[in-house]
Design a protein around this motif. Structure first.
Motif, PDB file in Angstrom:
ATOM      1  N   LYS A   1       4.112   9.526  -5.851  1.00  0.00           N
ATOM      2  CA  LYS A   1       4.856  10.747  -5.521  1.00  0.00           C
ATOM      3  C   LYS A   1       6.020  10.936  -6.482  1.00  0.00           C
TER       4      LYS A   1
ATOM      5  N   SER B   1       0.831  -1.207   0.000  1.00  0.00           N
ATOM      6  CA  SER B   1       0.000   0.000   0.000  1.00  0.00           C
ATOM      7  C   SER B   1       0.864   1.255   0.000  1.00  0.00           C
TER       8      SER B   1
ATOM      9  N   GLN C   1       1.866   4.736  -2.922  1.00  0.00           N
ATOM     10  CA  GLN C   1       1.980   6.158  -2.589  1.00  0.00           C
ATOM     11  C   GLN C   1       3.330   6.725  -3.004  1.00  0.00           C
TER      12      GLN C   1
END
Lengths: 303, 330
Positions: free
Chosen positions: B207, B199, B203
């Motif tokens: 980014k 998970s 992210q």
């Protein structure tokens, strides 16, 4: 981004706060080790005693060497708590004043050995190659002599004095810190954070100062704590053979040397300085053990 | 012959160019090191990465992906070959020139737990490149560090904290912030998410993609995860035993893999499609010993379609159409 030229940028104070934070954690874990805490208390008492020796000693002038021939080898009494020595001097006063050279030899030798040895070891380990070879072969030369023998030889060559005794023991001691620091550095060098620093373009010596030495310092400090006891023993040994502190100035080592001649008539004269050496050396060793256990990653940061 | 590698978008100038990169590690062996073994970690790799593009480098572990990245940044010295960054010969730079060059080329390492000095605060870690290359005052540096942290999606309040107070994903963001501190042009991302939870991976990847857009960065993205590489990369180079065996645009690799190894890798990615699962190519055995690479095509011992030619002659990387480069006799 604005680039201003105003000399050296302000140093971040954060490396020290890291160490303080670590010390806090260490202290919390160390507190649970009773033997280490007891050792720490004993060491603190001895150090305070050495610092305030002239005020604590009941007969400071006798402590510094003034003879008092009327009371030769008196057993312990209310006037002389630990008895008197071969020249009638108060043994307690002599021991309190004698703790100064003994303790300062321990702290000075180990401190200086660490100061010399650790950076050399870090440099040897970090740069490798001929620099490593040169530094480590020099340490090998020093380590090929038994430490006490080397210290005695150097001390005798320089002339018998307290300062020369400290220097000669340091000379026998620093290579151990070089070896320790080198071994640590070799494994630290492979850590990614050192590589990351190189990727940033940080010069080698700055990497050693900023990343290697702070990370080597912890194991070096543990070693130092344990070594202080042995250094005190070696200092006493030098004084015992007449190469350290010179009479009439007191030192546990030279007191012991004189006392062995009078062992039958006044055993207290030999027993108390010997006991002092034993207690202090053992306390430093136990404290070192405690600190090492605390720094073991297994038990660390669980408190 | 290698000139058109990865040139899938035409006339674009290559910002990073690697030619015939070779890295051999000498391994001592035998009595007193009399039989030195040579590990051919990287054996003649050529790459081109265009400005603002991402090249994905894929392969199994131990096939030299990370070594390629490290050689490009000269964190280890390549045995031979050429590396050019914006026309500058990186391998010819002196120590001081190289340190200046490092402002433009940065790296994010695989394991954020070990790539940050545990004794330094976030301020010192992210500030280290600034301290090394610029003379900013302490407060200017702090402002810049806060700005960088916010850029990677973290709060600037964290600057006085230490690495052990953060999660893996946060640590990797800090590592990215450090890499960005000097406004570099080129980043080597060495499996930046391999040590993170799935998970958190998403992210961090999102980014990185966002930062590439905002800051006009060029990426070399090293990973063993084909799906991930497909998502972030414009072109993909598949490596096997220190060599590049297929090199094409991301779509071409996925839609039309030519090399049997690439096909096997692709079929190994989990899929919900039953038909695809049934066609799965399973590789047997492991990667050969890089000390003694097999003769001919290095992949032939594991290749289901190996012919005699594969056992004798090493295939060269040739254009199979539209800049799709592949090293295979088939």
């Amino acid at each position: 981004m604005t680039v201003r030229l105003e000399g050296i940028p302000e140093k971040p104070r954060t490396a020290w706060s890291a160490r303080f934070q670590e010390s806090g954690l260490m202290w919390r874990a160390l507190r649970r080790d009773r033997l280490a805490v007891l050792s720490l208390v004993i060491i603190a008492i001895f150090i305070l005693g050495a610092v305030f020796a002239p005020w604590l000693a009941p007969y400071p002038d006798q402590g510094m060497g003034k003879a008092n021939l009327k009371e030769k080898l008196d057993p312990p009494s209310s006037a002389h708590l630990l008895g008197t020595d071969d020249l009638g001097r108060d043994l307690l006063s002599r021991m309190i004043l004698g703790s100064r050279p003994s303790l300062s030899i321990g702290l000075f030798v180990v401190g200086l050995a660490m100061l010399i040895g650790t950076p050399l070891g870090a440099i040897a380990g970090y740069f490798g190659g001929w620099i490593d070879q040169t530094i480590m072969r020099i340490t090998d030369i020093f380590l090929s002599f038994p430490a006490l023998l080397l210290a005695i030889a150097v001390s005798a060559a320089l002339g018998a004095s307290f300062f020369n005794a400290m220097l000669s023991i340091t000379l026998a001691w620093w290579p151990w810190y070089t070896r320790l620091a080198r071994a640590q550095t070799v494994s630290l060098k492979e850590q990614t954070f050192v590589e990351a620093s190189r990727a940033i373009g940080v010069p080698g010596f700055t990497i050693i100062r900023r990343h290697i030495i702070p990370n080597v310092l912890t194991p070096a400090l543990v070693q130092a704590t344990m070594d202080i006891g042995s250094a005190i023993l070696m200092g006493a040994a030098l004084s015992f053979v007449g190469l350290g502190v010179q009479l009439p100035r007191p030192d546990w080592g030279n007191m012991l040397n004189v006392a062995r001649l009078y062992f039958n008539d006044g055993p207290w004269f030999a027993v108390f300085p010997g006991l002092a050496i034993l207690i202090v050396a053992m306390s430093f060793n136990l404290l070192g053990d405690g600190v090492r256990d605390v720094l073991d990653p297994q038990s660390r940061r669980t408190g | 012959m290698m000139n058109d590698i990865g040139d899938t978008d035409g006339a674009r100038e290559a910002q990073v160019e690697v030619k015939d990169l070779v890295k051999h590690f000498a391994q001592r062996g035998g009595f007193l090191g009399r039989n030195p073994r040579v590990v051919r970690a990287v054996d003649g790799v050529s790459l081109k990465i265009a400005h603002k593009r991402t090249l994905g480098l894929v392969g199994e572990s131990g096939c030299g992906k990370t070594t390629i990245g490290r050689c490009i940044l000269r964190l280890i010295e390549p045995t031979s070959g050429e590396v050019h960054f914006e026309g500058v010969d990186v391998l010819g730079l002196s120590g001081r020139q190289l340190r200046r060059m490092r402002r433009d080329m940065q790296m994010v390492f695989q394991n954020p737990y070990s790539s940050l000095d545990p004794r330094m605060s976030v301020l010192s870690i992210v500030g280290e490149p600034i301290q090394t290359h610029l003379s900013l005052s302490h407060s200017e540096m702090r402002d810049r560090v806060v700005e960088l942290l916010e850029q990677v999606g973290m709060s600037g309040d964290h600057i006085y904290r230490y690495p052990h107070e953060f999660s893996g994903g946060q640590l990797q963001r800090i590592a990215v912030a450090r890499a960005l501190a000097l406004n570099p042009k080129f980043l080597v991302l060495d499996e930046p998410t391999a040590a993170l939870d799935v998970s958190v991976q998403a992210q961090v990847i999102a980014k990185l993609v966002e930062l590439q857009q905002d800051l006009n960065l060029t990426y070399l993205f090293i990973s063993h995860n084909l799906t991930l590489v497909h998502y972030v990369s414009d072109t993909i180079a598949v490596t096997y035993l220190g060599r590049i065996i297929e090199h094409a645009s991301s779509e071409a690799i996925f839609d039309n893999p030519i090399h049997p190894y690439t096909q096997a890798l692709l079929s190994a990615t989990p899929s919900l499609d039953r038909e695809l699962r049934q066609q799965r190519v399973i590789l047997t055995g492991g990667v050969p010993d890089p000390v003694n690479p097999p003769p001919g095509c290095v992949f032939h011992p594991r290749c289901s379609r190996a012919k005699d030619a594969c056992r004798q002659e090493e295939p060269r990387l040739v254009n199979a159409g539209d800049g799709h480069m592949v090293a295979c006799h088939l």
